[in-house]
Motif scaffolding. Sequence first.
Motif, mmCIF file in Angstrom:
data_model
loop_
_atom_site.group_PDB
_atom_site.id
_atom_site.type_symbol
_atom_site.label_atom_id
_atom_site.label_comp_id
_atom_site.label_asym_id
_atom_site.label_seq_id
_atom_site.Cartn_x
_atom_site.Cartn_y
_atom_site.Cartn_z
ATOM 1 N N GLN A 1 0.853 -1.187 0.000
ATOM 2 C CA GLN A 1 0.000 0.000 0.000
ATOM 3 C C GLN A 1 0.889 1.237 0.000
ATOM 4 O OE1 GLN A 1 -3.153 -0.330 -0.314
ATOM 5 N NE2 GLN A 1 -3.900 1.751 -0.052
ATOM 6 N N GLN A 3 0.879 5.573 0.170
ATOM 7 C CA GLN A 3 0.171 6.823 0.444
ATOM 8 C C GLN A 3 0.914 7.960 -0.243
ATOM 9 O OE1 GLN A 3 1.181 4.828 3.367
ATOM 10 N NE2 GLN A 3 -0.646 3.679 2.809
ATOM 11 N N TYR A 109 -1.764 4.595 -7.689
ATOM 12 C CA TYR A 109 -2.221 5.318 -6.508
ATOM 13 C C TYR A 109 -2.426 6.786 -6.841
ATOM 14 C CZ TYR A 109 -0.604 1.123 -4.132
ATOM 15 O OH TYR A 109 -0.434 -0.181 -3.740
#
Length: 120
Positions: A1, A3, A109
């Motif tokens: 993941q 960010q 992302y």
Amino acid sequence: QVQLVESGGGLVQAGGSLRLSCAASGIFFSINKMSWWRQAPGKQRELVAEITSGRSTNYADSVKGRFTISRDNAKNTVFLQMNSLKPEDTAVYYCNALATGVTLRTYEYWGQGTQVTVSS
């Protein structure tokens, strides 16, 4: 993941400059292409500039010669230096990253967006 956290937006007069930053954090194997997109009210999101991990760049015709994209691979950060800003540059600017995860699959992302407003 992964960010993505953007910063640097704001209000500026036409002809002025702003510098946007986008820092990637999380667990990943590598960050590949990074890019900046923008979306003005009532319009579709459009690519502004992109940069590969090897620092090859591509720009929208509307920003060529005025905007410069760069990146710091060690800090997983991409920048957008915006000079000679015009009112038509007003939009929400989004950072985008293609990241390879620890499983070696690539994911896309998006950041949360940062407002850029250019007054005439």
